[in-house]
Design a protein around this motif. Structure first.
Motif, PDB file in Angstrom:
ATOM      1  N   TYR A  95     -36.466  21.839  73.460  1.00  0.00           N
ATOM      2  CA  TYR A  95     -35.317  21.314  74.182  1.00  0.00           C
ATOM      3  C   TYR A  95     -35.687  20.039  74.925  1.00  0.00           C
ATOM      4  N   LYS A  96     -34.731  19.122  75.026  1.00  0.00           N
ATOM      5  CA  LYS A  96     -34.931  17.942  75.855  1.00  0.00           C
ATOM      6  C   LYS A  96     -35.065  18.402  77.293  1.00  0.00           C
ATOM      7  N   ARG A  97     -35.759  17.600  78.072  1.00  0.00           N
ATOM      8  CA  ARG A  97     -36.009  17.955  79.463  1.00  0.00           C
ATOM      9  C   ARG A  97     -34.992  17.293  80.388  1.00  0.00           C
ATOM     10  N   LEU A  98     -34.879  17.843  81.555  1.00  0.00           N
ATOM     11  CA  LEU A  98     -33.964  17.340  82.571  1.00  0.00           C
ATOM     12  C   LEU A  98     -34.176  15.859  82.888  1.00  0.00           C
ATOM     13  N   PRO A  99     -35.411  15.379  83.038  1.00  0.00           N
ATOM     14  CA  PRO A  99     -35.584  13.959  83.382  1.00  0.00           C
ATOM     15  C   PRO A  99     -35.058  12.988  82.323  1.00  0.00           C
ATOM     16  N   GLU A 100     -34.752  13.474  81.143  1.00  0.00           N
ATOM     17  CA  GLU A 100     -34.248  12.604  80.082  1.00  0.00           C
ATOM     18  C   GLU A 100     -32.752  12.310  80.224  1.00  0.00           C
ATOM     19  N   LEU A 101     -32.098  12.856  81.244  1.00  0.00           N
ATOM     20  CA  LEU A 101     -30.677  12.584  81.466  1.00  0.00           C
ATOM     21  C   LEU A 101     -30.501  11.174  82.018  1.00  0.00           C
ATOM     22  N   THR A 102     -29.393  10.557  81.694  1.00  0.00           N
ATOM     23  CA  THR A 102     -29.052   9.243  82.232  1.00  0.00           C
ATOM     24  C   THR A 102     -28.716   9.382  83.710  1.00  0.00           C
ATOM     25  N   ALA A 103     -29.151   8.436  84.516  1.00  0.00           N
ATOM     26  CA  ALA A 103     -28.856   8.460  85.948  1.00  0.00           C
ATOM     27  C   ALA A 103     -27.351   8.416  86.171  1.00  0.00           C
ATOM     28  N   PRO A 104     -26.857   9.094  87.196  1.00  0.00           N
ATOM     29  CA  PRO A 104     -25.410   9.107  87.443  1.00  0.00           C
ATOM     30  C   PRO A 104     -24.903   7.728  87.857  1.00  0.00           C
ATOM     31  N   THR A 105     -23.658   7.447  87.511  1.00  0.00           N
ATOM     32  CA  THR A 105     -23.036   6.188  87.917  1.00  0.00           C
ATOM     33  C   THR A 105     -22.344   6.333  89.270  1.00  0.00           C
ATOM     34  N   CYS A 106     -22.148   7.555  89.694  1.00  0.00           N
ATOM     35  CA  CYS A 106     -21.498   7.861  90.970  1.00  0.00           C
ATOM     36  C   CYS A 106     -22.491   8.634  91.836  1.00  0.00           C
ATOM     37  N   PRO A 107     -22.575   8.334  93.140  1.00  0.00           N
ATOM     38  CA  PRO A 107     -23.552   9.047  93.980  1.00  0.00           C
ATOM     39  C   PRO A 107     -23.121  10.448  94.403  1.00  0.00           C
ATOM     40  N   ASP A 108     -21.864  10.814  94.142  1.00  0.00           N
ATOM     41  CA  ASP A 108     -21.323  12.094  94.604  1.00  0.00           C
ATOM     42  C   ASP A 108     -21.336  13.155  93.516  1.00  0.00           C
ATOM     43  N   LEU A 109     -21.680  14.372  93.912  1.00  0.00           N
ATOM     44  CA  LEU A 109     -21.669  15.506  92.991  1.00  0.00           C
ATOM     45  C   LEU A 109     -21.034  16.696  93.700  1.00  0.00           C
TER      46      LEU A 109
END
Length: 190
Positions: free
Chosen positions: A42-56
């Motif tokens: 499986y791909k790892r979590l750090p391989e996700l693209t950084a969010p464009t919005c600071p809110d989650l």
């Protein structure tokens, strides 16, 4: 007791006793789950693209969610936690992410609803959950378990988390690049 400014009494300071959070599943099964997950590629979590919005928006399974779920639609990025998955989707919440770290086989029952979410599954999750979500995008991450030591992680980073998936969502989402976390249903799931 001590006296506060304004005359109110407050309890005397007493430090909390240390708490050791332990999984209800024995370490042998959790280690077996981890070894299986590592082999799947499986791909790892750090391989996700950084969010464009600071809110989650982080959505948990507490009873207050039923009163506040409409507010979640104000957020473009939503993370649903563990057993709240199906209920949140039935409420109309469209998660960008769904996070899980519980190693129990019973967790599979909480993932019946379809979603376009990216599934952030801890390596300690049961292989049946990975198999249940096999047609969806999965990213693997590791939850640090001191009793297992460093070898099972094979040099990959592991998150120090609390005892629940919501508490795991906090360091995971900060690492993903979110700056402002907004909690919904974070008033216990019991």
């Amino acid at each position: 007791m001590s006296i506060q400014e304004g005359g109110g009494a407050t309890p005397a300071y007493k430090p909390l006793e240390p708490v050791q959070c332990v999984s209800f599943m024995d370490s042998t099964q959790r280690l077996k789950n981890m070894k299986w997950a590592f082999k799947q590629g499986y791909k790892r979590l750090p391989e996700l693209t950084a969010p464009t919005c600071p809110d989650l928006a982080i959505v948990a399974g507490g009873p207050s969610l039923n009163a506040t779920y409409k507010e979640v639609s104000k957020f473009s990025d939503v993370m649903v936690c563990g057993s709240a998955h199906d209920h949140a989707i039935r409420l109309g919440i469209k998660p960008k992410y769904a996070i899980e770290c519980d190693p129990d086989l019973k967790q599979v029952k909480n993932y019946q609803e379809q979603s376009e979410a990216i599934y952030l599954l801890s390596s300690r999750c049961h292989k049946s959950l990975f198999n249940r979500l096999k047609d969806r995008e999965i990213r693997l991450w590791h939850m640090w378990e001191s009793e297992l030591g460093k070898p099972p992680y094979k040099g990959e980073p592991a998150f120090v988390c609390g005892a629940t998936v919501v508490l795991a969502a906090i360091p995971v989402s900060i690492t993903m690049g979110y700056k402002h976390l907004h909690f919904f249903g974070f008033d216990s799931s019991v």
